[in-house]
Write an enzyme that holds these catalytic residues in place. Structure first.
Site, PDB file in Angstrom:
ATOM      1  N   ARG A  15      41.376 -64.787   8.862  1.00 32.90           N
ATOM      2  CA  ARG A  15      41.341 -64.448  10.299  1.00 32.90           C
ATOM      3  C   ARG A  15      42.458 -63.462  10.621  1.00 32.90           C
ATOM      4  O   ARG A  15      42.253 -62.490  11.342  1.00 32.90           O
ATOM      5  CB  ARG A  15      41.542 -65.711  11.135  1.00 32.90           C
ATOM      6  CG  ARG A  15      40.376 -66.663  11.078  1.00 32.90           C
ATOM      7  CD  ARG A  15      40.764 -67.995  11.701  1.00 32.90           C
ATOM      8  NE  ARG A  15      39.653 -68.923  11.623  1.00 32.90           N
ATOM      9  CZ  ARG A  15      39.795 -70.227  11.417  1.00 32.90           C
ATOM     10  NH1 ARG A  15      40.990 -70.764  11.278  1.00 32.90           N
ATOM     11  NH2 ARG A  15      38.740 -71.000  11.353  1.00 32.90           N
ATOM     12  N   PHE A  58      28.628 -66.750  13.675  1.00 33.78           N
ATOM     13  CA  PHE A  58      28.988 -68.101  13.211  1.00 33.78           C
ATOM     14  C   PHE A  58      30.454 -68.352  13.621  1.00 33.78           C
ATOM     15  O   PHE A  58      31.312 -68.641  12.798  1.00 33.78           O
ATOM     16  CB  PHE A  58      28.821 -68.239  11.684  1.00 33.78           C
ATOM     17  CG  PHE A  58      27.478 -67.804  11.167  1.00 33.78           C
ATOM     18  CD1 PHE A  58      26.395 -68.683  11.180  1.00 33.78           C
ATOM     19  CD2 PHE A  58      27.276 -66.512  10.685  1.00 33.78           C
ATOM     20  CE1 PHE A  58      25.149 -68.282  10.700  1.00 33.78           C
ATOM     21  CE2 PHE A  58      26.035 -66.109  10.205  1.00 33.78           C
ATOM     22  CZ  PHE A  58      24.967 -66.988  10.204  1.00 33.78           C
ATOM     23  N   ASP A  77      27.072 -68.449  18.020  1.00 35.29           N
ATOM     24  CA  ASP A  77      26.976 -69.693  17.246  1.00 35.29           C
ATOM     25  C   ASP A  77      25.820 -70.509  17.824  1.00 35.29           C
ATOM     26  O   ASP A  77      25.510 -70.411  19.004  1.00 35.29           O
ATOM     27  CB  ASP A  77      28.289 -70.499  17.320  1.00 35.29           C
ATOM     28  CG  ASP A  77      28.428 -71.473  16.169  1.00 35.29           C
ATOM     29  OD1 ASP A  77      29.194 -71.193  15.219  1.00 35.29           O
ATOM     30  OD2 ASP A  77      27.738 -72.525  16.189  1.00 35.29           O
ATOM     31  N   SER A  78      25.203 -71.334  16.967  1.00 35.92           N
ATOM     32  CA  SER A  78      24.079 -72.138  17.458  1.00 35.92           C
ATOM     33  C   SER A  78      24.554 -73.427  18.118  1.00 35.92           C
ATOM     34  O   SER A  78      23.780 -74.110  18.773  1.00 35.92           O
ATOM     35  CB  SER A  78      23.126 -72.449  16.300  1.00 35.92           C
ATOM     36  OG  SER A  78      23.846 -73.068  15.260  1.00 35.92           O
ATOM     37  N   ASP A 133      30.226 -65.281   8.864  1.00 35.81           N
ATOM     38  CA  ASP A 133      30.841 -66.435   8.194  1.00 35.81           C
ATOM     39  C   ASP A 133      29.886 -67.627   8.266  1.00 35.81           C
ATOM     40  O   ASP A 133      30.159 -68.618   8.952  1.00 35.81           O
ATOM     41  CB  ASP A 133      32.185 -66.760   8.884  1.00 35.81           C
ATOM     42  CG  ASP A 133      32.941 -67.876   8.172  1.00 35.81           C
ATOM     43  OD1 ASP A 133      32.669 -68.119   6.984  1.00 35.81           O
ATOM     44  OD2 ASP A 133      33.800 -68.503   8.819  1.00 35.81           O
ATOM     45  N   CYS A 170      30.829 -69.467   1.567  1.00 34.89           N
ATOM     46  CA  CYS A 170      31.574 -70.670   1.186  1.00 34.89           C
ATOM     47  C   CYS A 170      30.763 -71.522   0.224  1.00 34.89           C
ATOM     48  O   CYS A 170      31.031 -72.714   0.062  1.00 34.89           O
ATOM     49  CB  CYS A 170      32.003 -71.456   2.426  1.00 34.89           C
ATOM     50  SG  CYS A 170      30.627 -72.001   3.437  1.00 34.89           S
TER      51      CYS A 170
HETATM   52  N1  SAH Z   1      33.957 -68.640  11.511  1.00 34.00           N
HETATM   53  C1  SAH Z   1      34.227 -69.991  11.907  1.00 34.00           C
HETATM   54  C2  SAH Z   1      33.638 -71.022  10.951  1.00 34.00           C
HETATM   55  C3  SAH Z   1      32.152 -70.917  10.751  1.00 34.00           C
HETATM   56  S1  SAH Z   1      31.432 -72.371  10.215  1.00 34.00           S
HETATM   57  C4  SAH Z   1      35.735 -70.185  12.075  1.00 34.00           C
HETATM   58  O1  SAH Z   1      36.490 -69.240  11.846  1.00 34.00           O
HETATM   59  O2  SAH Z   1      36.151 -71.285  12.432  1.00 34.00           O
HETATM   60  C5  SAH Z   1      29.751 -72.053  10.408  1.00 34.00           C
HETATM   61  C6  SAH Z   1      29.266 -72.060  11.849  1.00 34.00           C
HETATM   62  O3  SAH Z   1      27.910 -71.624  11.812  1.00 34.00           O
HETATM   63  C7  SAH Z   1      29.233 -73.385  12.559  1.00 34.00           C
HETATM   64  O4  SAH Z   1      29.942 -73.288  13.759  1.00 34.00           O
HETATM   65  C8  SAH Z   1      27.738 -73.651  12.870  1.00 34.00           C
HETATM   66  O5  SAH Z   1      27.529 -74.235  14.146  1.00 34.00           O
HETATM   67  C9  SAH Z   1      27.175 -72.280  12.835  1.00 34.00           C
HETATM   68  N2  SAH Z   1      25.778 -72.120  12.453  1.00 34.00           N
HETATM   69  C10 SAH Z   1      25.122 -72.692  11.428  1.00 34.00           C
HETATM   70  N3  SAH Z   1      23.875 -72.188  11.316  1.00 34.00           N
HETATM   71  C11 SAH Z   1      23.759 -71.257  12.306  1.00 34.00           C
HETATM   72  C12 SAH Z   1      22.721 -70.362  12.712  1.00 34.00           C
HETATM   73  N4  SAH Z   1      21.565 -70.318  12.052  1.00 34.00           N
HETATM   74  N5  SAH Z   1      22.959 -69.551  13.742  1.00 34.00           N
HETATM   75  C13 SAH Z   1      24.132 -69.586  14.413  1.00 34.00           C
HETATM   76  N6  SAH Z   1      25.141 -70.398  14.071  1.00 34.00           N
HETATM   77  C14 SAH Z   1      24.960 -71.219  13.037  1.00 34.00           C
END
Ligand code: SAH
Length: 419
Positions: free
Chosen positions: A235, A251, A273-274, A323, A363
């Site tokens: 980050r 995400f 984010d979803s 991410d 990841c």
């Molecule tokens: N970048 C974030 C961590 C991401 S974790 C950070 O820095 O903290 C992955 C994220 O993806 C989660 O918040 C989850 O809710 C979201 N997610 C999972 N599948 C998704 C999708 N199809 N569309 C949007 N968000 C999604």
């Protein structure tokens, strides 16, 4: 192969553990030629490598593993319900796996995090990272004065009471919360377990800081153990490119990349984010840091869908972060995951201004860096773009990779300039 005597049982700090754990250390002998990985200090022995179990260990019991020629290999947790039948703990035969042993290992792990906690205006990190810290199946995350625990092996479950005592002695936390709800527990035939283990219940939102950015963490209902502290370094590294830029954080969860970008003066950040809870937390976090909400927009949507909408609308961004969650939970899911990563990255590349930056992560442990680069190359070809790798990302130092356990390496990323 000496047996531990009753005398040791009486003196042992493990007096609460059933008698049979200590009075009969069971030997497990491997098939000929199957000792190599253990000799190289890899911590897993698969069920197919076992020749003889001399007795009937209960799941989670500490056994002694031997090569076919009777050479001692290591102590480990036995579990006949798991594909990984023995999780190796200790390679020195004269060690005793008791509370002192756990204490030393936990102390070492905590000491190794001093650099993260002292130098970066940070009070949240992973204190214990399972096999990487010689504690297979134990994950401890620190959220300011609270600890969140994940116990993912039957052996560690047996030592839970001792582990709580040790953490109290070492860290004097306000509360210790159990977040052992990961899928990994089902492989060990353990039930999901969640709730307060000791001390005060954490408030709905615990406030932490990471690299000077403040976050609210919902330990009980948040994802993973509450926060993705494995992206701490990335980050900050990415933020350095975002001043004055129009950023898309896909995400976003609670806003790790979003907040770091706003901190250095990004012109605008769109966070997708979803999860409604993730975006609600992000909104709290904006306020907590005193950022101007006019410079940020949250969209609750599926990222793949949203990227296609942006494309139809002709939207472009200077910097895009991708991410996603783990697309490949195992090697068998690799092909499908590779297609999903490729499609996601192809869409991301199409939404960038010429010369824009894509910060893309995986990841999935099953996708190694070379495979990930290959996927990005396919995405570029499909998008009709030329890309330059300008940086590689890695998991941070509180998620160390033991050289004898490459499986512990899971987070990788690339910063690519899309031409
Ligand atoms: N970048 C974030 C961590 C991401 S974790 C950070 O820095 O903290 C992955 C994220 O993806 C989660 O918040 C989850 O809710 C979201 N997610 C999972 N599948 C998704 C999708 N199809 N569309 C949007 N968000 C999604």
């Amino acid at each position: 192969m000496a047996k531990i005597t009753n005398l040791i049982v009486i003196k042992s700090p493990f007096y609460r553990i059933p008698f049979y754990y200590l009075c009969s250390m069971i030997d497990v002998v491997l098939k000929k030629g199957k000792e190599k990985a253990a000799l190289q200090r890899h911590p897993w022995i698969f069920s197919g490598a076992i020749d003889k179990v001399k007795g009937t260990p209960v799941n989670g019991e500490v056994v002694k593993a031997y090569a076919a020629d009777q050479t001692f290999l290591a102590y480990g947790y036995y579990n006949n319900q798991s594909r990984v039948a023995i999780r190796l703990l200790e390679w020195e035969e004269d060690q005793i796996i008791n509370k002192e042993w756990y204490h030393q290992k936990i102390k070492n792990a905590i000491a190794a995090r001093a650099h993260v906690l002292n130098h970066q205006d940070t009070d949240t990190c992973r204190l214990v990272f399972s096999e990487a810290d010689y504690l297979p199946g134990l994950i401890v995350d620190k959220y300011a004065d609270f600890l969140s625990l994940q116990i993912l092996s039957a052996g560690m479950e047996n030592a839970k009471a001792e582990i709580i005592e040790i953490l109290r002695e070492e860290l004097n936390p306000l509360g210790i919360f159990d977040k052992s709800d990961a899928n990994a527990r089902t492989h060990e035939n353990l039930e999901v377990s969640q709730g307060l283990l000791w001390g005060e219940n954490p408030p709905e939102f615990v406030e932490v800081k990471e690299n000077g950015v403040r976050y609210q963490i919902n330990i009980a209902d948040g994802q993973k153990s509450g926060f993705y502290c494995d992206q701490r370094d990335n980050r900050e590294i990415l933020a350095a490119y975002t001043k004055g830029k129009n950023v898309l954080d896909c995400f976003s969860y609670s806003g790790g990349f979003t907040l770091n970008s706003l901190k250095v003066g990004a012109a605008h950040v769109t966070s997708v984010d979803s999860s409604a809870l993730a975006l609600e937390t992000l909104s709290h976090n904006l306020g907590l840091n005193g950022f101007d909400t006019a410079q940020q927009t949250s969209i609750q949507s599926d990222v793949n869908k949203q990227l296609r909408i942006f494309k139809e609308e002709g939207r472009k961004f200077d910097i895009i972060v991708l991410d996603p969650p783990k697309y490949a939970p195992s090697r068998s899911a690799l092909d499908r995951a590779a297609r999903a990563y490729k499609d996601l990255n192809r869409l991301g590349m199409l939404l960038l201004e010429s010369g824009g930056l894509l910060a893309t992560y995986s990841c999935s442990g099953a996708v190694d860096l070379e495979t990930f680069k290959q996927i990005i190359a396919w995405a570029a070809l499909d998008a009709g773009k030329e890309v330059q790798i300008i940086k590689q990302f890695h998991q941070p130092e509180d998620h160390p990779v033991r050289i004898s356990f490459p499986e512990g390496e899971y987070l990788k990323g690339l910063l690519v300039r899309v031409l």
